[in-house]
Design an enzyme around this catalytic site. Structure first.
Site, PDB file in Angstrom:
ATOM      1  N   ILE A  35     -50.481 -34.370  -2.424  1.00  0.00           N
ATOM      2  CA  ILE A  35     -49.885 -33.525  -1.389  1.00  0.00           C
ATOM      3  C   ILE A  35     -49.212 -34.419  -0.345  1.00  0.00           C
ATOM      4  O   ILE A  35     -49.704 -34.579   0.783  1.00  0.00           O
ATOM      5  CB  ILE A  35     -50.932 -32.597  -0.714  1.00  0.00           C
ATOM      6  CG1 ILE A  35     -51.701 -31.792  -1.761  1.00  0.00           C
ATOM      7  CG2 ILE A  35     -50.236 -31.647   0.266  1.00  0.00           C
ATOM      8  CD1 ILE A  35     -52.802 -30.911  -1.199  1.00  0.00           C
ATOM      9  N   PRO A  36     -48.094 -35.045  -0.718  1.00  0.00           N
ATOM     10  CA  PRO A  36     -47.374 -35.840   0.282  1.00  0.00           C
ATOM     11  C   PRO A  36     -46.842 -34.920   1.380  1.00  0.00           C
ATOM     12  O   PRO A  36     -46.403 -33.800   1.099  1.00  0.00           O
ATOM     13  CB  PRO A  36     -46.244 -36.493  -0.516  1.00  0.00           C
ATOM     14  CG  PRO A  36     -46.107 -35.687  -1.756  1.00  0.00           C
ATOM     15  CD  PRO A  36     -47.432 -35.032  -2.011  1.00  0.00           C
ATOM     16  N   HIS A  37     -46.941 -35.388   2.616  1.00  0.00           N
ATOM     17  CA  HIS A  37     -46.497 -34.546   3.723  1.00  0.00           C
ATOM     18  C   HIS A  37     -45.944 -35.417   4.838  1.00  0.00           C
ATOM     19  O   HIS A  37     -46.261 -36.605   4.932  1.00  0.00           O
ATOM     20  CB  HIS A  37     -47.639 -33.664   4.229  1.00  0.00           C
ATOM     21  CG  HIS A  37     -48.916 -34.401   4.516  1.00  0.00           C
ATOM     22  ND1 HIS A  37     -49.775 -34.798   3.511  1.00  0.00           N
ATOM     23  CD2 HIS A  37     -49.468 -34.825   5.658  1.00  0.00           C
ATOM     24  CE1 HIS A  37     -50.806 -35.421   4.047  1.00  0.00           C
ATOM     25  NE2 HIS A  37     -50.651 -35.469   5.361  1.00  0.00           N
ATOM     26  N   GLY A  38     -45.092 -34.829   5.646  1.00  0.00           N
ATOM     27  CA  GLY A  38     -44.492 -35.564   6.741  1.00  0.00           C
ATOM     28  C   GLY A  38     -43.940 -34.631   7.801  1.00  0.00           C
ATOM     29  O   GLY A  38     -43.817 -33.429   7.590  1.00  0.00           O
TER      30      GLY A  38
END
Length: 161
Positions: A65-68
């Site tokens: 779950i890459p997030h930014g």
């Protein structure tokens, strides 16, 4: 309705992406957000890459779950990327990743983004559900599975951040 359905348009589902690294996944996510939401691809890439440097967003069990954070967006927006072949993601269990949920949140994100991450972690911890996502025939089917998924009320906290 779950929180995820509200931030995942069907057009943000990319199936059978054929790349071999998380860098390439972030580039494709950047293109998707640029084409569908007019968010500059480099902004997406840089935000995801900066967060990944703090520690892998790979959860294990083939999930990441890459997030930014993104300046000038008003609400969280997500995308699902299903890989053609699992890729290395530095997950804690050492498994390669084949399901990726990319989450972009406003720069001044509130507790809502933590609730979204918690709900995503809960959703992806369900093995039969993960398998249904991996076997969905098309984006519409995958979107329907996610929109019909219901969170468990008892689980409000998650180890994922």
């Amino acid at each position: 309705m779950n929180l995820i359905t509200k931030l995942l348009p069907e057009s943000n589902i990319l199936l059978d992406l054929d790349v071999s690294s998380k860098k390439r996944v972030f580039e494709q996510a950047g293109l998707l957000f640029e084409n569908n939401h007019s968010i500059a691809r480099n902004q997406v890439f840089d935000s995801l890459f900066a967060r990944e440097k703090l520690g892998s967003t790979g959860l294990g069990q083939g999930i990441a779950i890459p997030h930014g954070r993104i300046k000038n967006i008003k609400e969280a927006i997500g995308a699902v990327i299903r890989m053609k072949q699992p890729i290395p993601f530095d997950a804690p269990d050492g498994q390669n990743v084949n399901l990726i949920f990319v989450l972009m949140v406003p720069e001044r994100a509130t507790d809502l983004h933590l609730q979204i991450l918690s709900e995503l972690a809960q959703m992806f911890s369900d093995k039969p559900f993960r398998e249904r996502l991996l076997n969905a025939g098309n984006a519409a089917d995958l979107h329907k599975l996610i929109s019909e998924w219901q969170p468990h009320a008892s689980s409000q906290h998650s180890p994922v951040v």
